[in-house]
Motif scaffolding. Structure first.
Motif, PDB file in Angstrom:
ATOM      1  N   ARG A  98      16.262  -7.605  -8.702  1.00 52.54           N
ATOM      2  CA  ARG A  98      15.871  -6.194  -8.780  1.00 52.54           C
ATOM      3  C   ARG A  98      16.522  -5.392  -7.653  1.00 52.54           C
ATOM      4  O   ARG A  98      17.050  -4.303  -7.861  1.00 52.54           O
ATOM      5  CB  ARG A  98      14.350  -6.074  -8.708  1.00 52.54           C
ATOM      6  CG  ARG A  98      13.836  -4.655  -8.931  1.00 52.54           C
ATOM      7  CD  ARG A  98      12.333  -4.567  -8.762  1.00 52.54           C
ATOM      8  NE  ARG A  98      11.640  -5.472  -9.671  1.00 52.54           N
ATOM      9  CZ  ARG A  98      10.906  -6.508  -9.278  1.00 52.54           C
ATOM     10  NH1 ARG A  98      10.773  -6.759  -7.977  1.00 52.54           N
ATOM     11  NH2 ARG A  98      10.307  -7.279 -10.150  1.00 52.54           N
ATOM     12  N   LYS A 158      13.421 -12.805  -9.113  1.00 50.00           N
ATOM     13  CA  LYS A 158      13.119 -11.486  -9.665  1.00 50.00           C
ATOM     14  C   LYS A 158      13.322 -10.390  -8.631  1.00 50.00           C
ATOM     15  O   LYS A 158      13.876  -9.325  -8.919  1.00 50.00           O
ATOM     16  CB  LYS A 158      11.694 -11.454 -10.210  1.00 50.00           C
ATOM     17  CG  LYS A 158      11.509 -12.259 -11.501  1.00 50.00           C
ATOM     18  CD  LYS A 158      10.091 -12.154 -12.010  1.00 50.00           C
ATOM     19  CE  LYS A 158       9.930 -12.927 -13.325  1.00 50.00           C
ATOM     20  NZ  LYS A 158       8.543 -12.847 -13.860  1.00 50.00           N
ATOM     21  N   GLU A 159      12.882 -10.649  -7.399  1.00 46.66           N
ATOM     22  CA  GLU A 159      12.976  -9.606  -6.385  1.00 46.66           C
ATOM     23  C   GLU A 159      14.406  -9.415  -5.897  1.00 46.66           C
ATOM     24  O   GLU A 159      14.851  -8.279  -5.706  1.00 46.66           O
ATOM     25  CB  GLU A 159      12.043  -9.930  -5.221  1.00 46.66           C
ATOM     26  CG  GLU A 159      10.572  -9.874  -5.610  1.00 46.66           C
ATOM     27  CD  GLU A 159       9.664  -9.670  -4.410  1.00 46.66           C
ATOM     28  OE1 GLU A 159      10.164  -9.262  -3.345  1.00 46.66           O
ATOM     29  OE2 GLU A 159       8.461  -9.897  -4.548  1.00 46.66           O
ATOM     30  N   GLY A 188      11.804 -17.793 -10.326  1.00 43.59           N
ATOM     31  CA  GLY A 188      10.494 -17.238 -10.016  1.00 43.59           C
ATOM     32  C   GLY A 188      10.539 -15.902  -9.300  1.00 43.59           C
ATOM     33  O   GLY A 188      11.439 -15.076  -9.504  1.00 43.59           O
ATOM     34  N   LYS A 189       9.566 -15.694  -8.430  1.00 43.20           N
ATOM     35  CA  LYS A 189       9.426 -14.419  -7.725  1.00 43.20           C
ATOM     36  C   LYS A 189      10.646 -14.131  -6.857  1.00 43.20           C
ATOM     37  O   LYS A 189      11.115 -12.991  -6.787  1.00 43.20           O
ATOM     38  CB  LYS A 189       8.170 -14.450  -6.855  1.00 43.20           C
ATOM     39  CG  LYS A 189       7.918 -13.145  -6.113  1.00 43.20           C
ATOM     40  CD  LYS A 189       6.656 -13.239  -5.265  1.00 43.20           C
ATOM     41  CE  LYS A 189       6.454 -11.939  -4.490  1.00 43.20           C
ATOM     42  NZ  LYS A 189       5.248 -12.015  -3.609  1.00 43.20           N
ATOM     43  N   ARG A 190      11.172 -15.175  -6.214  1.00 41.73           N
ATOM     44  CA  ARG A 190      12.346 -15.000  -5.357  1.00 41.73           C
ATOM     45  C   ARG A 190      13.510 -14.413  -6.148  1.00 41.73           C
ATOM     46  O   ARG A 190      14.157 -13.461  -5.725  1.00 41.73           O
ATOM     47  CB  ARG A 190      12.740 -16.342  -4.741  1.00 41.73           C
ATOM     48  CG  ARG A 190      14.039 -16.299  -3.951  1.00 41.73           C
ATOM     49  CD  ARG A 190      14.409 -17.700  -3.480  1.00 41.73           C
ATOM     50  NE  ARG A 190      13.447 -18.184  -2.498  1.00 41.73           N
ATOM     51  CZ  ARG A 190      13.312 -19.463  -2.150  1.00 41.73           C
ATOM     52  NH1 ARG A 190      14.055 -20.380  -2.750  1.00 41.73           N
ATOM     53  NH2 ARG A 190      12.460 -19.832  -1.240  1.00 41.73           N
TER      54      ARG A 190
END
Length: 435
Positions: free
Chosen positions: A125, A121-122, A117-119
């Protein structure tokens, strides 16, 4: 008597649960071998070489089929077309990381490898951006790799051309590059801290590839209530986490916000932007580069001998093709590379590098099947680093040494000694004769 009744009731419930899970949704799933209650298809899988078993099953049920490992249901994608469709054509839908009980216990969903999830992806990145921009105007990653290549050559000179197994030395080099990037420090190959880290990491690769770990992941109750090597794996992970957190504290005390020295400094500076992240994420900081170490360490194999006079990228392609380290990930794709033609190849060079990579003139040709770092959203974040290490380490070795195998090249055997989660290569001896 009461204990016997409880045991019978528990087994009955487990049996009913297994039957319900196997029957529910079966019509929506791809075909596959009929599972047995509770144990699923485990008896149809050689847990010492799972990837080979999956290849054999794909010949019966096609490139997409369903298997039950215990109570865990999974869909297997085998072969280039199926994997390409999932990881590339439908990359976003297949970008999640599957459930792995032992990894979940060890990492609690943190880190670039096992988060979602968001964790994920960040942190991915940030990791890619930091690696790409690292050392701008200062000491670049390439400088660190070149320094380690020089140290590697000097270490190999100490063998004085005598037969040796260079596996340990060749594994130290990429690990030291990681330490330089993450901790701003490279270690002497005899440094005890460094040796301890190497020991824990290498031991965990072997444990993670053992049949017992496959059992633990499919019957999670074993993790908490049974003794076994999984406890050693968790203990080793805790040791590495403790070491990393110790380094994080040292960095916090000496960090210059305007002059980051390494990956940890960069992460600490940016950490305020990650609302849900804390220092725990840094426990898995080395995982950003784990792919580079796994792939680079595979180059320490006897196939050097057949490629001395070829361009280094040909050797690189051959090493990555034949040295399939993380077998459960992409072995189905790599095994699609004209296995029958390779088996029949009489030319030693073609037998080891692979005929699919050479045209009629003996020149390198690109193959879409070649995915040594995976593909899609989850492609290895350390790919660029690994390729740089492979090129610089191998060219440095070939420029400074003639490599001599103790056996005839046609008799070289690279069959892994362990073939589970990872592929552990056999021991061997090689002579590094200074030019």
């Amino acid at each position: 008597m009461d204990s016997l009744v409880v045991l019978v009731l528990c087994l009955s419930c487990l049996l009913l649960l297994s039957l319900w899970r196997q029957s529910s949704g079966r019509g929506k799933l791809p075909p596959g071998p009929t599972p047995l209650p509770v144990i699923g298809n485990i008896l149809q899988i050689d847990i010492k070489d799972v990837s080979k078993s999956l290849t054999n099953l794909s010949k019966v049920y096609g490139p997409v089929f369903t298997l039950y490992f215990g109570l865990e249901r999974m869909v297997v994608l085998h072969g280039y077309e199926a994997v390409k469709e999932a990881l590339i054509d439908l990359g976003e839908e297949f970008s999640g990381r599957g459930h792995n009980p032992l990894a979940d216990r060890a990492n609690r969903g943190f880190g670039i490898v096992f988060s979602n999830g968001k964790r994920w992806k960040e942190i991915r990145r940030f990791s890619l951006m930091t690696l790409r921009n690292f050392g701008m105007g200062k000491r670049s990653i390439e400088d660190r790799v070149q320094e380690e290549a020089r140290c590697l050559v000097e270490e190999l000179r100490k063998t004085n051309g005598s037969p040796c197994d260079p596996t340990f030395i060749l594994g130290c080099a990429p690990c030291n590059v990681i330490c330089s990037i993450v901790f701003h420090k490279r270690f002497d190959y005899k440094d005890q801290q460094f040796l301890n880290l190497m020991e824990k990491l290498n031991e965990n690769i072997k444990i993670a590839s053992s049949p017992w770990i496959q059992i633990c992941n499919n019957f999670p109750l074993f993790i908490d209530y049974f003794p076994g090597p999984h406890n050693k794996l968790l203990k080793n992970i805790a040791f590495v986490k403790s070491y990393v957190l110790e380094k994080v504290k040292e960095h916090q005390e000496s960090m210059d916000m305007s002059n980051p020295r390494d990956f940890i400094d960069c992460f600490l500076i940016k950490m305020e932007k990650f609302e849900y992240l804390g220092g725990e994420v840094l426990q898995d900081g080395c995982a950003v580069h784990s792919g580079s170490r796994a792939h680079t360490s595979m180059t320490g194999r006897p196939r050097f001998q057949v490629s001395m006079n070829k361009a280094h990228w040909e050797l690189q392609a051959g090493s990555l093709r034949a040295g399939n380290r993380l077998r459960l990930g992409l072995s189905g794709v790599l095994s699609s590379l004209s296995n029958s033609a390779e088996a029949e190849a009489s030319n030693t060079e073609k037998r080891l590098i692979g005929p699919t990579f050479l045209d009629e003139g003996g020149n390198f040709k690109k193959s879409n099947y070649f995915m040594p770092f995976s593909a899609g959203k989850r492609i290895c974040a350390g790919e660029a680093l690994a390729r740089m290490e492979l090129f610089l380490f191998l060219t440095s070795i070939l420029q400074n040494f003639n490599l001599k195998s103790l056996v005839d090249p046609k008799d070289l055997d690279t069959t892994p000694v362990v073939n589970g989660f990872a592929s552990v290569p056999p021991f061997y001896q090689l002579c590094f004769i200074p030019v």
